[in-house]
Each structure stands twice: as C-alpha cells, then as structure tokens.
Design an enzyme around this catalytic site. Structure first.
Site, mmCIF file in Angstrom:
data_model
loop_
_atom_site.group_PDB
_atom_site.id
_atom_site.type_symbol
_atom_site.label_atom_id
_atom_site.label_comp_id
_atom_site.label_asym_id
_atom_site.label_seq_id
_atom_site.Cartn_x
_atom_site.Cartn_y
_atom_site.Cartn_z
ATOM 1 N N CYS A 18 118.230 -24.919 20.643
ATOM 2 C CA CYS A 18 119.025 -24.125 19.710
ATOM 3 C C CYS A 18 119.199 -22.717 20.274
ATOM 4 O O CYS A 18 118.220 -22.079 20.674
ATOM 5 C CB CYS A 18 118.319 -24.080 18.352
ATOM 6 N N CYS B 39 117.065 -20.153 17.895
ATOM 7 C CA CYS B 39 115.602 -20.128 17.764
ATOM 8 C C CYS B 39 114.864 -20.857 18.879
ATOM 9 O O CYS B 39 113.638 -20.905 18.867
ATOM 10 C CB CYS B 39 115.189 -20.686 16.408
ATOM 11 N N CYS C 170 120.024 -27.242 13.073
ATOM 12 C CA CYS C 170 118.702 -27.061 13.651
ATOM 13 C C CYS C 170 117.702 -27.128 12.499
ATOM 14 O O CYS C 170 117.873 -26.428 11.486
ATOM 15 C CB CYS C 170 118.616 -25.716 14.362
ATOM 16 N N CYS D 226 115.855 -23.378 12.096
ATOM 17 C CA CYS D 226 116.538 -22.178 11.579
ATOM 18 C C CYS D 226 117.764 -22.492 10.728
ATOM 19 O O CYS D 226 118.355 -21.585 10.144
ATOM 20 C CB CYS D 226 116.920 -21.250 12.722
ATOM 21 N N CYS E 106 128.201 -34.887 18.302
ATOM 22 C CA CYS E 106 129.242 -34.018 18.855
ATOM 23 C C CYS E 106 128.836 -32.575 18.546
ATOM 24 O O CYS E 106 128.918 -32.130 17.399
ATOM 25 C CB CYS E 106 130.579 -34.385 18.214
#
Length: 163
Positions: free
Chosen positions: A78, A81, A126, A129, A150
């Site tokens: 991510c 984070c 995510c 976060c 995707c």
C-alpha cells in the site's frame, strides 16, 4: 377494484427507488482500520495522484502506471501505509491497462460493495488504512483463481525481492 390502480402506482414508485440506483458505497462488516489520519495528514503524506486514488476512491487513467508493465520479483505494498497487498508471482497482464493480480495477500485486503456507477462491484481497500485500491472481477485466469484484482498503480509501491 379501485385499489388495484393505486397498488400499481405505488409499486412503480417504489421500484424506481431500487437499491441498484443508490449512489453510495457500503462497507461489509464496517471495518475499523488500524491506521487512521485526518484528511490534512493524508494530503501531506501522499502525492496528489495517490491521494485522489487512495482517499477519494479515484481511478487513474488506463496504461498510465509504470507498475502495469513491471515484471520484477517482489511485493506490491500500500502506498499509504506499506502493508503488503500482492505478490509479483500472482500478477498477470489482463490487457486492461491496470496492474492485475489473481489473488491478494490474505488478511491484508478488505472488500466492500460499490454501487457508485449504477451496478454492483466489489471494491478493494487496504485492510490496514482503508485506502481504495481498485475492484475485483470474475474474469481472471481460469487456471488459477478466476479472479482479476484490477488495482490502481497509484495505490501501490513495489518492493523488489532482495537477492
């Protein structure tokens, strides 16, 4: 007999207000995320493009991410984070213009129902976060999972495998 037209009119009225037409995103099980920041903190940390995708659920232009054509070995994390989300061995060329994977790193991606464009899609976030990643579809490689995650390249950073 007079109640039949009234019932017909009421049923038409309520059918026009169907859930498929509501423009909202509902998160399954309302997850609370380990990392939470104010809007100002996210804006200070992320680039404008990352902020647009991760915090405003935007979509980058197809074929604009250098990660779409990345074939190196490593992990996609991510961008907000650094939580590991996808492994390079699960990446494939979907031809759509966005990085695509046939599976997630279990426990690190959360899912919600997205109806913003008039039909139901599964949105990915995510799990740490809450950043918007993209959507998952059932048109991925049949030889593996059949899924196509995707993902916006602006939501990701690539960490190469060290030798």
């Amino acid at each position: 007999m007079k109640t039949l037209p009234l019932l017909l009119i009421l049923s038409i009225f309520f059918s026009c207000n169907s859930s498929a037409q509501k423009k909202e995103t509902k998160t399954e099980h309302s997850p609370s995320f380990k990392i939470t920041k104010t809007d100002a903190e996210w804006k200070a940390q992320l680039t404008a493009d990352q902020y647009y995708v991760l915090r405003k659920a935007g979509t980058e232009r197809a074929f604009s991410s250098p990660l779409n054509n990345n074939h190196a070995k490593g992990t996609y994390v991510c961008a907000a984070c650094k939580t590991p989300l996808f492994k390079s061995e699960h990446k494939f060329d979907s031809g759509t213009g966005w990085p695509s994977f046939d599976r997630v790193i279990e426990g690190n991606v959360a899912f919600s129902t997205d109806t913003k464009i008039g039909y139901v899609r599964t949105e990915e976030h995510c799990a740490t976060c809450g950043g918007h990643l993209g959507h998952v579809f059932d048109d991925g490689p049949r030889a593996t999972t059949g899924k196509r995650h995707c993902i916006n390249g602006d939501a990701l950073e690539f960490v190469p495998t060290s030798k």
